[in-house]
Scaffold this active site. Structure first.
Site, PDB file in Angstrom:
ATOM      1  N   ARG A  29      27.811  24.970  72.064  1.00 17.71           N
ATOM      2  CA  ARG A  29      29.177  25.283  72.230  1.00 17.71           C
ATOM      3  C   ARG A  29      29.712  25.665  70.989  1.00 17.71           C
ATOM      4  NH1 ARG A  29      33.959  24.102  69.858  1.00 17.71           N
ATOM      5  NH2 ARG A  29      33.445  22.071  69.739  1.00 17.71           N
ATOM      6  N   ASP A  30      29.980  24.621  70.014  1.00 21.95           N
ATOM      7  CA  ASP A  30      30.416  25.016  68.495  1.00 21.95           C
ATOM      8  C   ASP A  30      29.719  26.011  67.624  1.00 21.95           C
ATOM      9  OD1 ASP A  30      32.354  24.976  66.666  1.00 21.95           O
ATOM     10  OD2 ASP A  30      32.327  22.800  66.516  1.00 21.95           O
ATOM     11  N   HIS A 223      32.466  19.670  59.634  1.00 21.86           N
ATOM     12  CA  HIS A 223      31.895  20.986  59.068  1.00 21.86           C
ATOM     13  C   HIS A 223      31.400  20.831  57.549  1.00 21.86           C
ATOM     14  CE1 HIS A 223      32.783  23.488  62.742  1.00 21.86           C
ATOM     15  NE2 HIS A 223      33.405  22.535  62.934  1.00 21.86           N
ATOM     16  N   CYS A 254      34.404  28.048  63.805  1.00 25.79           N
ATOM     17  CA  CYS A 254      35.593  28.336  65.001  1.00 25.79           C
ATOM     18  C   CYS A 254      35.803  29.774  64.893  1.00 25.79           C
ATOM     19  CB  CYS A 254      36.765  27.542  64.747  1.00 25.79           C
ATOM     20  SG  CYS A 254      37.859  27.802  65.855  1.00 25.79           S
ATOM     21  N   ASN A 263      28.692  23.658  61.351  1.00 26.53           N
ATOM     22  CA  ASN A 263      28.693  22.395  61.310  1.00 26.53           C
ATOM     23  C   ASN A 263      27.921  21.297  60.486  1.00 26.53           C
ATOM     24  OD1 ASN A 263      29.983  23.546  63.920  1.00 26.53           O
ATOM     25  ND2 ASN A 263      30.381  21.591  64.321  1.00 26.53           N
TER      26      ASN A 263
HETATM   27  P1  HMG Z   1      46.797  32.707  76.794  1.00 26.90           P
HETATM   28  O1  HMG Z   1      46.611  34.024  76.682  1.00 26.90           O
HETATM   29  O2  HMG Z   1      48.210  32.050  76.400  1.00 26.90           O
HETATM   30  O3  HMG Z   1      46.537  32.281  78.439  1.00 26.90           O
HETATM   31  O4  HMG Z   1      45.624  31.848  76.405  1.00 26.90           O
HETATM   32  P2  HMG Z   1      47.761  32.155  79.689  1.00 26.90           P
HETATM   33  O5  HMG Z   1      48.030  30.622  79.835  1.00 26.90           O
HETATM   34  O6  HMG Z   1      48.885  32.843  79.121  1.00 26.90           O
HETATM   35  O7  HMG Z   1      47.129  32.999  80.723  1.00 26.90           O
HETATM   36  C1  HMG Z   1      46.925  34.381  80.657  1.00 26.90           C
HETATM   37  C2  HMG Z   1      45.581  34.697  81.520  1.00 26.90           C
HETATM   38  O8  HMG Z   1      44.573  34.075  81.316  1.00 26.90           O
HETATM   39  C3  HMG Z   1      45.930  34.447  83.067  1.00 26.90           C
HETATM   40  O9  HMG Z   1      45.243  35.229  83.985  1.00 26.90           O
HETATM   41  C4  HMG Z   1      45.026  33.100  83.237  1.00 26.90           C
HETATM   42  O10 HMG Z   1      44.599  32.683  84.465  1.00 26.90           O
HETATM   43  C5  HMG Z   1      43.864  33.400  82.269  1.00 26.90           C
HETATM   44  P3  HMG Z   1      46.482  36.307  84.774  1.00 26.90           P
HETATM   45  O11 HMG Z   1      47.292  35.608  85.520  1.00 26.90           O
HETATM   46  O12 HMG Z   1      46.908  37.202  83.470  1.00 26.90           O
HETATM   47  O13 HMG Z   1      45.356  37.155  85.315  1.00 26.90           O
HETATM   48  N1  HMG Z   1      43.427  32.293  81.874  1.00 26.90           N
HETATM   49  C6  HMG Z   1      42.048  31.986  81.865  1.00 26.90           C
HETATM   50  N2  HMG Z   1      40.892  32.246  82.497  1.00 26.90           N
HETATM   51  C7  HMG Z   1      39.915  31.650  82.201  1.00 26.90           C
HETATM   52  N3  HMG Z   1      39.659  30.475  81.580  1.00 26.90           N
HETATM   53  C8  HMG Z   1      40.554  29.887  81.231  1.00 26.90           C
HETATM   54  C9  HMG Z   1      41.894  30.630  81.144  1.00 26.90           C
HETATM   55  N4  HMG Z   1      43.160  30.261  80.906  1.00 26.90           N
HETATM   56  C10 HMG Z   1      44.035  31.155  81.018  1.00 26.90           C
HETATM   57  N5  HMG Z   1      40.692  28.795  80.633  1.00 26.90           N
HETATM   58  C11 HMG Z   1      44.297  30.052  76.243  1.00 26.90           C
HETATM   59  C12 HMG Z   1      45.560  30.333  76.257  1.00 26.90           C
HETATM   60  C13 HMG Z   1      44.152  28.525  75.798  1.00 26.90           C
HETATM   61  C14 HMG Z   1      43.559  30.086  77.550  1.00 26.90           C
HETATM   62  C15 HMG Z   1      43.502  30.569  75.111  1.00 26.90           C
HETATM   63  O14 HMG Z   1      44.086  30.593  73.927  1.00 26.90           O
HETATM   64  C16 HMG Z   1      41.992  30.418  74.818  1.00 26.90           C
HETATM   65  O15 HMG Z   1      41.123  30.400  75.463  1.00 26.90           O
HETATM   66  N6  HMG Z   1      41.822  29.421  73.585  1.00 26.90           N
HETATM   67  C17 HMG Z   1      40.517  29.169  73.119  1.00 26.90           C
HETATM   68  C18 HMG Z   1      39.968  29.181  71.684  1.00 26.90           C
HETATM   69  C19 HMG Z   1      38.644  28.656  71.526  1.00 26.90           C
HETATM   70  O16 HMG Z   1      38.025  28.151  72.351  1.00 26.90           O
HETATM   71  N7  HMG Z   1      38.362  28.320  70.283  1.00 26.90           N
HETATM   72  C20 HMG Z   1      37.335  27.454  69.808  1.00 26.90           C
HETATM   73  C21 HMG Z   1      37.224  26.099  70.449  1.00 26.90           C
HETATM   74  S1  HMG Z   1      38.145  24.802  69.360  1.00 26.90           S
HETATM   75  C22 HMG Z   1      37.007  24.496  68.083  1.00 26.90           C
HETATM   76  O17 HMG Z   1      36.120  25.134  67.774  1.00 26.90           O
HETATM   77  C23 HMG Z   1      37.464  23.407  67.192  1.00 26.90           C
HETATM   78  C24 HMG Z   1      36.387  22.143  67.511  1.00 26.90           C
HETATM   79  O18 HMG Z   1      35.112  22.399  67.237  1.00 26.90           O
HETATM   80  C25 HMG Z   1      36.661  20.891  66.662  1.00 26.90           C
HETATM   81  C26 HMG Z   1      36.708  21.349  65.091  1.00 26.90           C
HETATM   82  O19 HMG Z   1      36.258  21.905  64.513  1.00 26.90           O
HETATM   83  O20 HMG Z   1      38.122  21.095  64.694  1.00 26.90           O
HETATM   84  C27 HMG Z   1      36.657  21.480  69.005  1.00 26.90           C
HETATM   85 MG    MG Z   2      34.147  22.317  65.377  1.00 30.33          MG
END
Ligand code: HMG
Ligand code: MG
Length: 315
Positions: A29-30, A223, A254, A263
């Site tokens: 995933r990450d 990380h 990320c 990481n």
């Molecule tokens: P948004 O654009 O604000 O979504 O994104 P929304 O709620 O306004 O919805 C817009 C449209 O997207 C809608 O469809 C929803 O159904 C659809 P429409 O009605 O327009 O046809 N939608 C989705 N479709 C599929 N799957 C979903 C989903 N949600 C909404 N889950 C959102 C908001 C949170 C979805 C977006 O910002 C997002 O996906 N962000 C994820 C970013 C990410 O994955 N970053 C990496 C992970 S975090 C990380 O790596 C850190 C970590 O490792 C720890 C560390 O290192 O600190 C964990």
């Molecule tokens: Mg991370």
């Protein structure tokens, strides 16, 4: 004959440290969310299977996030289908109810929400303000718990934020506690951009303890951007932490924090823990062989020092 590089150091326990540590593997995933090239789904499935076979007790498989936000993991459903029953025990990230619905359809039993300790990263990573993120997570966690799922909560940017600079400890603790109190079983403290140092780790763990979040509820997610991940791990071990996130071969980052590089490599972590006489149940050579195999798919060597030392000809 073994080369000196692969002769393990004599295990010497340093007291007081835990006897056993759980490694929470985040490579699929990450690690893969940050790769430029799209990795074929069957290769991802093989990656997860090999990591499980190497004894990693938890392998986070993928994310049910918006596919245009993280195209690298847009095949989450296909991956879960390929993994079959084993995949249902692999945690997956879900940012909201839509992500939860998708995960539930595939029988996921463990999900993770991921919040931000800072305003800017909440907006960049989740398209929500710091306060709005809780409104998104609250029904997600409630419904996941009602469905009998285990929920982990991540909190990112706990040591520093590329836009906001140093992040005050009380701010991190405040956000982390709020995320945990939504109904999580564990809070993973993320040094998303790898700027933390050992004293900061100790202080943060102590500050969480003071608000009732003891070390049995915490995991550390380092990380290695500034090469501090193992030193930070050692500080966390001394503070009593027994769950550490790591990524096979040091893959990762990320996509919404450009300064987030790899990481902590699982192999580097296992090498250190093995040297300290701390049990993990992980077969180091098998994980390293898996990372060498994945590096060949990605077309570049693993950044892990231990992978390079164990398999110099392959890196
Ligand atoms: P948004 O654009 O604000 O979504 O994104 P929304 O709620 O306004 O919805 C817009 C449209 O997207 C809608 O469809 C929803 O159904 C659809 P429409 O009605 O327009 O046809 N939608 C989705 N479709 C599929 N799957 C979903 C989903 N949600 C909404 N889950 C959102 C908001 C949170 C979805 C977006 O910002 C997002 O996906 N962000 C994820 C970013 C990410 O994955 N970053 C990496 C992970 S975090 C990380 O790596 C850190 C970590 O490792 C720890 C560390 O290192 O600190 C964990
Ligand atoms: Mg991370």
């Amino acid at each position: 004959m073994r080369t000196p590089a692969v002769v393990p150091a004599l295990p010497v326990a340093a007291v007081p440290l835990p006897d056993r540590v759980t490694i929470y593997e985040v490579g699929p995933r990450d690690g893969l969310q940050n790769e430029k090239a799209l990795v074929p789904t069957d290769v991802k499935a093989e990656f997860v299977r090999r990591l499980l076979a190497a004894g990693l007790p938890v392998v986070e498989a993928t994310s049910f996030v918006h596919p245009t936000w993280v195209p690298q993991l847009a095949d989450a459903a296909e991956l879960m289908a390929l993994l079959g029953p084993a995949g249902r025990d692999c945690p997956v990230l879900v940012p909201n109810e839509r992500g939860l619905d998708r995960a539930l359809e595939l029988g996921a039993r463990h999900v993770a929400i991921f919040g931000s300790a800072t305003e800017t990263f909440a907006q960049k990573n989740l398209n929500r303000s710091l306060d709005e993120q809780f409104a998104m997570f609250e029904p997600t966690v409630r419904r996941a718990r009602d469905a009998g799922l285990d929920v982990r909560a991540y909190v990112s940017m706990c040591f520093g934020d590329p836009w906001e600079g140093a992040v005050p400890i009380e701010q991190v603790v405040g956000v982390g506690k709020r995320l945990f109190d939504l109904g999580a079983s564990q809070l993973s403290i993320g040094d998303t951009i790898g700027v933390g140092t050992a004293g900061h780790v100790t202080a943060l763990v102590r500050a969480f303890d003071e608000v009732g979040l003891g070390t049995d509820r915490l995991a550390m997610h380092f990380h290695d951007t500034f090469g501090q991940a193992l030193a930070n791990t050692y500080a966390a071990l001394q503070a009593g932490i027994t769950t550490f996130d790591a990524s096979a071969g040091g893959l990762g980052g990320c996509p919404y924090a450009k300064s987030a590089t790899g990481n902590l490599a699982t192999e580097d972590l296992v090498w250190m823990l093995r040297g300290l006489g701390i049990e993990t149940g992980v077969d180091l050579e098998e994980v390293a062989a898996t990372s060498v195999w994945m590096a060949a798919h990605l077309g570049r060597p693993s950044p892990s020092a231990v992978v390079r030392a164990l398999a110099p000809s392959a890196t």
